[in-house]
Enzyme design. Structure first.
Site, short mmCIF file in Angstrom:
data_model
loop_
_atom_site.label_atom_id
_atom_site.label_comp_id
_atom_site.label_asym_id
_atom_site.label_seq_id
_atom_site.Cartn_x
_atom_site.Cartn_y
_atom_site.Cartn_z
N LEU A 7 6.26 61.06 10.17
CA LEU A 7 7.45 60.92 9.73
C LEU A 7 7.64 59.96 8.73
O LEU A 7 8.17 58.66 8.51
CB LEU A 7 8.25 60.01 10.90
CG LEU A 7 8.50 60.79 12.28
CD1 LEU A 7 9.25 59.61 13.33
CD2 LEU A 7 9.38 61.94 11.96
N CYS A 16 9.90 62.94 18.58
CA CYS A 16 8.95 63.14 17.78
C CYS A 16 7.54 63.27 18.46
O CYS A 16 7.28 62.14 19.06
CB CYS A 16 8.92 62.29 16.45
SG CYS A 16 7.35 62.54 15.50
N LYS A 44 18.46 65.18 19.46
CA LYS A 44 17.43 66.08 19.24
C LYS A 44 16.30 65.83 20.52
O LYS A 44 15.61 65.00 20.71
CB LYS A 44 16.58 65.89 17.82
CG LYS A 44 15.52 66.82 17.71
CD LYS A 44 15.83 67.55 16.63
CE LYS A 44 14.68 68.54 16.27
NZ LYS A 44 14.39 68.44 14.93
N ASN A 50 12.64 70.49 19.66
CA ASN A 50 11.40 69.97 18.60
C ASN A 50 10.09 70.73 19.03
O ASN A 50 10.08 71.31 19.64
CB ASN A 50 11.41 68.42 18.95
CG ASN A 50 10.89 67.78 17.54
OD1 ASN A 50 10.28 68.43 16.75
ND2 ASN A 50 11.22 66.59 17.28
N THR A 51 9.35 70.26 18.35
CA THR A 51 7.95 70.85 18.40
C THR A 51 7.26 70.76 19.88
O THR A 51 7.46 69.68 20.48
CB THR A 51 6.87 70.42 17.41
OG1 THR A 51 6.91 68.90 17.32
CG2 THR A 51 7.56 71.00 15.90
N THR A 72 10.26 76.28 10.70
CA THR A 72 9.20 76.52 9.84
C THR A 72 9.29 77.86 9.10
O THR A 72 8.62 77.77 8.02
CB THR A 72 8.23 76.92 11.21
OG1 THR A 72 7.98 75.76 11.88
CG2 THR A 72 6.91 77.18 10.63
C1 SIN Z 1 6.67 64.38 11.84
O1 SIN Z 1 7.21 63.98 10.83
O2 SIN Z 1 5.96 64.12 12.42
C2 SIN Z 1 7.44 65.80 12.16
C3 SIN Z 1 8.91 65.23 13.03
C4 SIN Z 1 9.36 65.56 14.28
O3 SIN Z 1 8.40 66.28 14.85
O4 SIN Z 1 10.33 64.97 14.81
#
Ligand code: SIN
Length: 290
Positions: A73, A130, A164, A191-192, A264
Site C-alpha cells: 500500500l 489487504c 472490500k 481481494n487477493t 491483474t
Molecule cells: C498492496 O498494495 O499490498 C495490495 C493492496 C491489497 O491487496 O489490498
C-alpha cells in the site's frame, strides 16, 4: 445505465483498486487510453492517513496463471492524495471511488472526514482485506469487528460505503452479512488470496515475506465466493478475481454481482478494460437476440 448505490454507471465494468494507474498509463500509452476511458467508474489505489513507502522489493512474483504481489500500500497519504491525485482523477469523466485503509477505526473515521466535502468522490471503498500489511485484514476477517466498524462509520458520511472483503476467511458470507448489518451500501470481493513464493536457498522471494495471489488462478474461488455472498446479502456486489474476458465477467454477473472489476489482467494488457467491456456487451447482445 446501471444504478450502483444511487450512482449512474454506463456499464458494469470498473477497475479493481490499484490495478489501473491512470497517471502511469497516460505517461506510457498517451492520452488516447484515457480519452476513451474503459471503466464506468474509477477506483483509486488504497489511500491511508499517513504516507506509506510500501514493502521492500521484490514486490511481485509471476505464478502459474497469476501473480503474487506484496506491494504494501504505498501511497502519498490522504493529504497528498487530495492535493496531487484527486484533481487528475476528476478529469476522467466517470464517477470516482476512493479506496481507503485505516489501521484502527479512528483512522477510518479521519479518512472519511477528509473525503466528506470532496464532491469529486462519489463513493468510498473500505479496504479491510489487504494481506500485505500487519493489520490489513484483521477486521475484515472478523464478522463482529466488521459490523462494529460499519456501525461507527456509516453515520459519518453521506457517501456510499463499499466494503472490500477478503477471501482469507472461513466464511466470507458471514463477513458480507455483517458488513450489510452494519450499514454497508455494497460489498466488493475478492481481494487477493494469501500466498508466498520461495526464491534462492529456500528464502521467501517477496520482500514482504508473503503476498496476495491474483489473476486467472483465483477465478474459480472468486466465482464461488461471489455466489455464496449473493445468497447472504441484498446489497450490490462488485465481483472480481481473475477476470480476463467478457465471459469471465458474465459469469460473475450470472452468480449475483452487479458490477465486475478488472484487476491483474490490466497489468498484462493495459487495454483489457475496453476489450472486456466490449466482449461483455457482445455477449449481452447475443443473449438478447436468442
Ligand atoms: C498492496 O498494495 O499490498 C495490495 C493492496 C491489497 O491487496 O489490498
Amino acid at each position: 445505465m446501471i444504478d450502483f448505490c444511487g450512482i449512474e454507471l454506463a456499464h458494469p465494468v470498473i477497475n479493481a483498486s490499484g490495478c489501473f494507474d491512470v497517471l502511469a498509463a497516460r505517461a506510457c500509452f498517451g492520452e488516447e487510453l484515457i480519452e476513451r476511458f474503459p471503466f464506468s467508474a474509477y477506483v483509486s489505489k488504497t489511500v491511508t492517513l499517513a504516507p506509506r513507502a510500501g514493502n521492500p522489493p521484490p514486490r511481485l512474483w509471476e505464478s502459474a496463471a497469476g501473480m503474487i504481489n506484496s506491494i504494501g500500500l504505498p501511497n502519498p497519504g490522504i493529504e497528498g492524495y487530495l492535493d496531487e491525485h484527486l484533481g487528475e482523477y476528476a478529469k476522467l469523466g466517470v464517477p470516482l471511488i476512493t479506496n481507503v485503509m485505516g489501521s484502527t477505526a479512528a483512522e477510518f473515521v479521519a479518512l472519511l472526514a477528509a473525503l466528506e466535502d470532496r464532491s469529486e468522490v462519489a463513493a468510498i471503498e473500505l479496504n479491510v482485506s489487504c494481506p500485505n500489511v500487519a493489520t490489513g485484514l484483521d477486521i475484515g476477517a472478523d464478522p463482529r469487528g466488521l459490523r462494529l466498524l460499519l456501525e461507527e462509520l456509516r453515520p459519518l458520511t453521506q457517501k456510499p460505503l463499499i466494503v472490500k472483503l477478503t477471501p482469507n476467511t472461513a466464511d466470507v458470507g458471514a463477513c458480507a452479512s455483517a458488513a450489510e448489518e452494519g450499514g454497508a451500501d455494497a460489498v466488493s470481493l475478492i481481494n487477493t488470496l494469501r500466498a508466498m513464493a520461495l526464491g534462492y536457498g529456500g528464502k521467501p522471494w517477496l520482500g514482504g515475506g508473503s503476498g496476495g495471489l491474483s489473476g486467472p488462478a483465483i477465478r474459480a474461488v472468486a466465482l464461488a465466493q461471489v455466489a455464496s455472498v449473493a445468497e447472504r446479502v441484498a446489497i450490490p456486489i462488485v465481483g472480481m478475481g481473475g477476470v480476463s474476458s467478457g465471459a469471465d465477467a458474465a459469469a460473475l454477473l450470472e452468480v449475483g454481482a452487479l458490477l465486475v472489476a478488472v484487476g491483474t489482467e490490466s497489468f498484462r494488457d493495459p487495454a483489457a478494460g475496453a476489450r472486456i467491456s466490449a466482449e461483455l456487451a457482445r455477449l449481452f447482445a447475443e443473449n438478447a437476440g436468442s
